[in-house]
Motif scaffolding. Structure first.
Motif, PDB file in Angstrom:
ATOM      1  N   THR A 126       6.328   3.947  -2.373  1.00 18.86           N
ATOM      2  CA  THR A 126       5.274   4.673  -2.043  1.00 18.86           C
ATOM      3  C   THR A 126       4.695   3.621  -0.848  1.00 18.86           C
ATOM      4  O   THR A 126       4.384   2.368  -1.111  1.00 18.86           O
ATOM      5  CB  THR A 126       3.542   5.051  -2.594  1.00 18.86           C
ATOM      6  N   LEU A 144      -5.666   3.012  -0.559  1.00 15.82           N
ATOM      7  CA  LEU A 144      -7.041   2.375  -0.706  1.00 15.82           C
ATOM      8  C   LEU A 144      -7.991   2.753   0.029  1.00 15.82           C
ATOM      9  O   LEU A 144      -7.437   3.758   0.718  1.00 15.82           O
ATOM     10  CB  LEU A 144      -6.786   0.654  -0.436  1.00 15.82           C
ATOM     11  N   TYR A 169     -10.327  -7.626   1.969  1.00 21.17           N
ATOM     12  CA  TYR A 169      -9.602  -7.252   3.095  1.00 21.17           C
ATOM     13  C   TYR A 169      -9.979  -8.094   3.791  1.00 21.17           C
ATOM     14  O   TYR A 169     -10.300  -8.481   3.896  1.00 21.17           O
ATOM     15  CB  TYR A 169      -8.408  -6.498   3.419  1.00 21.17           C
ATOM     16  N   LYS A 217     -10.084  -9.329  -5.106  1.00 18.44           N
ATOM     17  CA  LYS A 217      -9.662  -8.267  -6.200  1.00 18.44           C
ATOM     18  C   LYS A 217     -10.815  -8.258  -7.575  1.00 18.44           C
ATOM     19  O   LYS A 217     -10.418  -9.440  -8.296  1.00 18.44           O
ATOM     20  CB  LYS A 217      -8.634  -7.766  -6.085  1.00 18.44           C
ATOM     21  N   PHE A 247     -11.432  -4.983  -3.864  1.00 16.65           N
ATOM     22  CA  PHE A 247     -10.981  -5.652  -2.951  1.00 16.65           C
ATOM     23  C   PHE A 247     -11.923  -5.765  -1.973  1.00 16.65           C
ATOM     24  O   PHE A 247     -12.409  -5.108  -1.880  1.00 16.65           O
ATOM     25  CB  PHE A 247      -9.516  -4.576  -2.974  1.00 16.65           C
ATOM     26  N   ALA A 273      -3.390   6.197  -9.542  1.00 15.79           N
ATOM     27  CA  ALA A 273      -1.935   6.128  -9.058  1.00 15.79           C
ATOM     28  C   ALA A 273      -1.235   6.326  -7.912  1.00 15.79           C
ATOM     29  O   ALA A 273      -1.200   7.714  -8.089  1.00 15.79           O
ATOM     30  CB  ALA A 273      -1.243   5.655  -9.975  1.00 15.79           C
ATOM     31  N   GLY A 274      -0.501   5.942  -7.362  1.00 16.87           N
ATOM     32  CA  GLY A 274       0.022   7.015  -5.634  1.00 16.87           C
ATOM     33  C   GLY A 274      -0.516   7.244  -4.786  1.00 16.87           C
ATOM     34  O   GLY A 274      -0.553   7.904  -3.462  1.00 16.87           O
ATOM     35  N   ALA A 313       4.358   2.380 -10.112  1.00 17.56           N
ATOM     36  CA  ALA A 313       2.598   3.455 -10.203  1.00 17.56           C
ATOM     37  C   ALA A 313       1.575   3.249 -10.468  1.00 17.56           C
ATOM     38  O   ALA A 313       0.463   3.347 -10.109  1.00 17.56           O
ATOM     39  CB  ALA A 313       2.865   4.617 -11.601  1.00 17.56           C
ATOM     40  N   ILE A 314       1.635   2.134 -11.035  1.00 16.64           N
ATOM     41  CA  ILE A 314       0.151   1.359 -11.160  1.00 16.64           C
ATOM     42  C   ILE A 314       0.183   0.291  -9.858  1.00 16.64           C
ATOM     43  O   ILE A 314       0.795  -0.869  -9.681  1.00 16.64           O
ATOM     44  CB  ILE A 314       0.391   0.499 -12.690  1.00 16.64           C
ATOM     45  N   ILE A 315      -0.880   0.125  -9.260  1.00 22.92           N
ATOM     46  CA  ILE A 315      -0.807  -0.937  -7.596  1.00 22.92           C
ATOM     47  C   ILE A 315      -1.634  -1.217  -8.318  1.00 22.92           C
ATOM     48  O   ILE A 315      -3.430  -0.622  -8.016  1.00 22.92           O
ATOM     49  CB  ILE A 315      -1.016   0.445  -6.851  1.00 22.92           C
ATOM     50  N   THR A 316      -1.894  -2.465  -8.109  1.00 24.57           N
ATOM     51  CA  THR A 316      -3.027  -3.667  -8.642  1.00 24.57           C
ATOM     52  C   THR A 316      -3.569  -3.923  -7.374  1.00 24.57           C
ATOM     53  O   THR A 316      -4.478  -4.755  -7.061  1.00 24.57           O
ATOM     54  CB  THR A 316      -2.780  -5.188  -9.803  1.00 24.57           C
ATOM     55  N   GLU A 317      -2.491  -4.183  -6.575  1.00 28.55           N
ATOM     56  CA  GLU A 317      -3.131  -4.403  -4.987  1.00 28.55           C
ATOM     57  C   GLU A 317      -2.083  -3.569  -4.094  1.00 28.55           C
ATOM     58  O   GLU A 317      -0.903  -3.585  -3.720  1.00 28.55           O
ATOM     59  CB  GLU A 317      -3.097  -6.081  -4.766  1.00 28.55           C
ATOM     60  N   ALA A 318      -2.759  -3.313  -2.797  1.00 37.47           N
ATOM     61  CA  ALA A 318      -1.164  -2.906  -1.811  1.00 37.47           C
ATOM     62  C   ALA A 318      -1.259  -4.089  -1.474  1.00 37.47           C
ATOM     63  O   ALA A 318      -1.722  -4.846  -0.424  1.00 37.47           O
ATOM     64  CB  ALA A 318      -1.589  -2.552  -1.459  1.00 37.47           C
ATOM     65  N   TRP A 368      -9.632   1.343  -4.767  1.00 40.08           N
ATOM     66  CA  TRP A 368      -8.205   2.176  -5.620  1.00 40.08           C
ATOM     67  C   TRP A 368      -8.631   2.736  -7.005  1.00 40.08           C
ATOM     68  O   TRP A 368      -9.222   2.458  -7.735  1.00 40.08           O
ATOM     69  CB  TRP A 368      -6.760   0.966  -5.330  1.00 40.08           C
ATOM     70  N   PHE A 407       1.826   3.912   2.241  1.00 32.77           N
ATOM     71  CA  PHE A 407       1.145   4.756   3.659  1.00 32.77           C
ATOM     72  C   PHE A 407       0.563   3.715   4.860  1.00 32.77           C
ATOM     73  O   PHE A 407       0.867   2.854   5.223  1.00 32.77           O
ATOM     74  CB  PHE A 407      -0.224   4.436   2.618  1.00 32.77           C
TER      75      PHE A 407
END
Lengths: 112, 116
Positions: free
Chosen positions: B32, A100, A36, A49, A34, A96-97, B100-105, A93, B34
């Protein structure tokens, strides 16, 4: 461990100049990558991304290509504007969980 | 894209008091969240990861008793800076992940905390 390395700033350019901000990474597995952008006093906005090798992310004239062979994700723009002045963060990234992982950021200053 | 709202954007408090920062996902469920801290001209430092309904996981060196994180619902997480001191002055940013699948935050706007 997983990490991101960005070129040191600040980068100072004149309007309409070509921009490259280098980013390389170290990661196990197949991370998503990514860029940002953070304008002064604000939070982070996703610029672009790429989720797999050879993908090219693009947005607002910015581009970056996911290069697995060189573990790089360099940000480029053909002609910068004063409004592009900001701090740019490269991030990856992995799992999962998890959060970044960010590079240290590169400050771009564009003058007219 | 999804929206994460963080409040307040700026807060000034007296030394010794506590400050609560809210992070809300407005149009999605954030399983989730952060919390990051950013020092001037530096990168984001991950403070903790919180999953809805469970205790937050703090990064090494982050005082869990000082930085209380609550993630009681799928749309709200809070960070409380307890007994704040001037060295806690910083820019705090939350981000939320969708499942569960994070393609972006997705990031909040950030909170500038100044302790005087």
């Amino acid at each position: 461990g997983d990490s991101v390395t960005q070129m040191e700033g600040p980068v100072t350019l004149s309007e309409e100049a070509f921009l490259t901000i280098n980013c390389t990474y170290t990661a196990t597995g197949y991370p998503s990558l990514f860029w940002y952008v953070q304008y002064p006093g604000e939070g982070l906005q996703l610029l672009l991304k790429a989720t797999k090798a050879d993908d090219k992310g693009s947005n607002k004239g910015f581009e970056a290509t996911y290069r697995k062979e060189t573990t790089s994700f360099h940000l480029e723009k053909g002609s910068v504007q004063v409004s592009d002045s900001a701090v740019y963060f490269c991030a990856l990234w992995v799992q999962a969980g998890t959060a970044l992982i960010f590079g240290k950021g590169t400050t771009l200053s564009v003058s007219s | 894209g999804a929206v994460v709202s963080q409040h307040p954007s700026r807060v000034i408090c007296k030394s010794g008091t506590s400050v609560k920062i809210e992070c809300r996902s407005l149009d999605f469920q954030a399983t989730t969240m952060f919390w990051y801290r950013q020092f001037p001209k530096q990168s984001l430092m991950l403070m903790a990861t919180s999953n809805e309904g469970s205790k937050a996981t703090y990064e090494q060196g982050v005082e869990k008793d000082k930085f209380l994180i609550n993630h009681a619902s799928l749309t709200l997480s809070t960070l409380t800076v307890t007994s704040a001191h001037p060295e806690d002055s910083s820019f705090y940013i939350c981000s939320a992940g969708t499942g569960a699948i994070i393609t972006e935050a997705f990031f909040g706007q950030g909170t500038r905390l100044t302790v005087v």
